[in-house]
Design an enzyme around this catalytic site. Structure first.
Site, PDB file in Angstrom:
ATOM      1  N   ASP A   1     -20.161  18.332 -10.117  1.00 41.84           N
ATOM      2  CA  ASP A   1     -20.772  18.900 -11.411  1.00 41.84           C
ATOM      3  C   ASP A   1     -21.448  20.314 -11.183  1.00 41.84           C
ATOM      4  OD1 ASP A   1     -19.940  16.577 -12.860  1.00 41.84           O
ATOM      5  OD2 ASP A   1     -21.903  15.598 -12.044  1.00 41.84           O
TER       6      ASP A   1
ATOM      7  N   LYS B   1     -17.977  24.188 -11.130  1.00 41.45           N
ATOM      8  CA  LYS B   1     -17.233  25.049 -10.497  1.00 41.45           C
ATOM      9  C   LYS B   1     -15.990  25.737 -11.264  1.00 41.45           C
ATOM     10  CE  LYS B   1     -16.058  21.147  -8.528  1.00 41.45           C
ATOM     11  NZ  LYS B   1     -17.295  20.164  -8.675  1.00 41.45           N
ATOM     12  N   GLY B   2     -15.944  25.065 -12.302  1.00 40.86           N
ATOM     13  CA  GLY B   2     -14.759  25.421 -13.376  1.00 40.86           C
ATOM     14  C   GLY B   2     -14.909  26.867 -13.718  1.00 40.86           C
TER      15      GLY B   2
ATOM     16  N   GLY C   1     -14.249  16.490 -14.362  1.00 40.03           N
ATOM     17  CA  GLY C   1     -14.027  17.112 -15.838  1.00 40.03           C
ATOM     18  C   GLY C   1     -14.872  18.585 -15.739  1.00 40.03           C
ATOM     19  N   HIS C   2     -14.075  19.432 -16.298  1.00 37.75           N
ATOM     20  CA  HIS C   2     -14.681  20.737 -16.376  1.00 37.75           C
ATOM     21  C   HIS C   2     -14.406  21.347 -17.731  1.00 37.75           C
ATOM     22  CE1 HIS C   2     -10.748  21.556 -14.258  1.00 37.75           C
ATOM     23  NE2 HIS C   2     -10.747  22.439 -15.134  1.00 37.75           N
TER      24      HIS C   2
ATOM     25  N   ARG D   1      -0.636   0.753   0.503  1.00 36.56           N
ATOM     26  CA  ARG D   1       0.874   0.929   0.564  1.00 36.56           C
ATOM     27  C   ARG D   1       1.460   0.161  -0.341  1.00 36.56           C
ATOM     28  NH1 ARG D   1       0.898   1.159   6.279  1.00 36.56           N
ATOM     29  NH2 ARG D   1      -0.845   0.080   5.714  1.00 36.56           N
TER      30      ARG D   1
ATOM     31  N   GLN E   1     -15.051  17.062  -8.031  1.00 35.90           N
ATOM     32  CA  GLN E   1     -16.581  16.414  -7.475  1.00 35.90           C
ATOM     33  C   GLN E   1     -17.008  17.382  -6.368  1.00 35.90           C
ATOM     34  OE1 GLN E   1     -13.456  14.232  -7.287  1.00 35.90           O
ATOM     35  NE2 GLN E   1     -13.885  13.488  -9.212  1.00 35.90           N
TER      36      GLN E   1
ATOM     37  N   THR F   1     -18.212  10.891 -18.706  1.00 41.32           N
ATOM     38  CA  THR F   1     -18.611   9.770 -19.103  1.00 41.32           C
ATOM     39  C   THR F   1     -19.832   9.806 -20.118  1.00 41.32           C
ATOM     40  OG1 THR F   1     -20.182   9.504 -16.888  1.00 41.32           O
ATOM     41  CG2 THR F   1     -17.855   8.505 -17.020  1.00 41.32           C
TER      42      THR F   1
ATOM     43  N   GLY G   1     -25.577  31.711 -17.123  1.00 43.07           N
ATOM     44  CA  GLY G   1     -25.144  31.296 -18.329  1.00 43.07           C
ATOM     45  C   GLY G   1     -23.708  30.669 -18.278  1.00 43.07           C
TER      46      GLY G   1
END
Ligand code: IMP
Length: 437
Positions: A13, A16-17, A40-41, A143, A235, A312, A426
């Protein structure tokens, strides 16, 4: 710069997006290479906010090829929901998206296993996102019970589902009552209907077939052709299954060490690693967090930073910047430059603290402990710096930041030993200070 990787250096979190989005304009290919729909981003594009979990944000750039590589574990329903949302919004999702035939598939039983086993041996729950990520990776490494995208199109797919569903049914029913979490299971006894699962996944397979290919071959050709490729980590490094705060981690190599294995590219191709840090620290889920502020200051950071999970919606735990942890993940990942995010969130405090070392059993340590029990026992040693109150969201030059903000950034960079290349003030793309160093 052919290969560039963007890596979160904390517990995820790190926003990074936004950096991926800024860097994507100069890329030919953007690759997502580990994790799944646990990440999620949020991307702001044409004034609208988009939430993506699996599809790289490069999808908003018409000339960029997006790749979901073999290291990802993929829920086909989550992926199709994302594709449908994007298409409805007028975003093209066609030949610009490739999905690896090596990527592993998440099935309903993986979500049941997430619920069943989260806190079975570790006391404090890991607090997973319940997206079936860990159990899917477990089957990948085991496997025998794994299904990859390529398997969906083979004649024995139905038989494979029958066999796996049978094994899972026997496993779950044998364990009912044995785990603390079994009351979370839907009813007494589980009977996964293999036929229904097959029909559901056959439907997904048909819709996704046009995207599925050997992305390793595609990326190796792109490497040979000297294409510019951006690798988008999900992550953060402290959640890395091998090098993070195990067992309070995700199940993939979310630090820089995972890029090449997850994507399928040669290590020497990646010439630049950009490490992303927040100006403070957050974490979701269980596990030790030495600089956590379980008080009004932490709540103030949470409110100002809107620190609630993208996937979440859980409130994120908030704390001061931990230079011990960040220096560790910078060194682990061979990080070249830093992007410091959400600096504007701190524009309210008289004083700010940075953790520069830990005390462990009476001794001062600067190495990040490898065992979670040691990390639980450390106490943060802080340095206090003066804060600032000015609104910095319109600042575009480093020299226009309040002096105390400049000094705060310089101290972080000095403690970590790497230059800062970008500072975010921002959520907007333009609210970014680019630094020369
Ligand atoms: P899992 O990845 O769902 O198995 O969850 C394992 C741990 O990683 C939990 O503490 C999650 O909260 C955390 N986690 C997984 N994905 C993210 C993310 O994108 N951001 C922050 N934490 C995450």
């Amino acid at each position: 710069m052919p290969g560039t990787a963007v890596i979160g250096l904390q517990w995820g979190d790190e926003a990074k997006g936004k950096i991926v989005d800024i860097l994507t304009a100069q890329q030919d290919v953007v690759v997502r290479y580990q994790g799944g729909a646990n990440a999620g981003h949020t991307v702001v594009f044409n004034g609208q906010r988009y939430k993506l979990s699996l599809i790289p944000s490069g999808v908003f750039h018409p000339n960029v090829q997006c790749v979901i590589a073999g290291g990802v574990v993929c829920s086909p329903s989550a992926l199709l929901a994302e594709i449908d949302t994007l298409v409805k919004l007028g975003v093209n999702v066609g030949k610009n998206l490739l999905i690896s035939d090596r990527a592993h598939i998440i099935f309903p039983w993986h979500k049941i296993e997430d619920a069943m086993f989260d806190n079975i041996a570790s006391g404090e729950a890991i607090g997973t996102t319940m997206r079936g990520i860990g159990p899917c990776y477990q089957d990948k490494y085991g496997r025998s019970l794994a299904v990859r995208f390529g398997d969906l199109y083979k004649p024995d797919f139905e038989e494979k589902i029958q066999t796996i569903a049978g094994a899972k049914n026997r496993l779950f029913n044998g364990l009912i009552g044995e785990t603390d979490n079994s009351q979370m299971l839907p009813g007494i006894g589980i009977d996964i209907d293999a036929g229904a699962v097959f029909r559901e996944y056959k439907g997904y397979a048909d819709r996704l077939e046009k995207y599925v290919t050997d992305t390793t071959a595609y990326l190796l050709d792109a490497v040979d052709a000297d294409k510019r490729i951006l690798f988008e980590g999900a992550q953060g490094s402290l959640l890395d299954v091998d090098h993070g705060t195990f067992p309070y981690v995700t199940s993939s190599n979310s630090s820089a060490v995972g890029v090449c294995s997850g994507a399928g590219v040669p290590p020497h191709f990646i010439k630049k690693y950009v490490g992303i840090i927040k100006a403070y620290t957050t974490r979701v889920g269980g596990g030790p967090f030495p600089t956590e502020l379980a008080n009004d200051t932490g709540q103030c950071i949470r409110d100002r930073g809107k620190e609630y999970g993208t996937v979440t919606k859980r409130p994120r735990r908030c704390g001061w910047f931990d230079a011990v942890a960040a220096r560790y993940t910078v060194r682990l990942g061979g990080i070249d430059t830093l992007a410091v995010m959400l600096l504007d969130v701190l524009s309210t405090f008289d004083e700010l603290k940075i953790c520069t070392a830990y005390t462990l059993d009476g001794s001062r340590v600067t190495a990040f402990p490898s065992h979670v029990d040691d990390l639980r026992r450390v106490e943060a040693i802080y340095e206090t710096l003066p804060g600032w109150h000015e609104d910095i969201t319109e600042v575009r030059q480093f020299s226009d930041l309040p002096l105390n903000a400049q000094n705060y950034l310089k101290r972080i960079s000095g403690l970590i030993g790497k230059p800062i290349e970008m500072v975010s003030v921002g959520p907007g793309r333009e609210q970014t200070i680019m630094l020369q160093f």
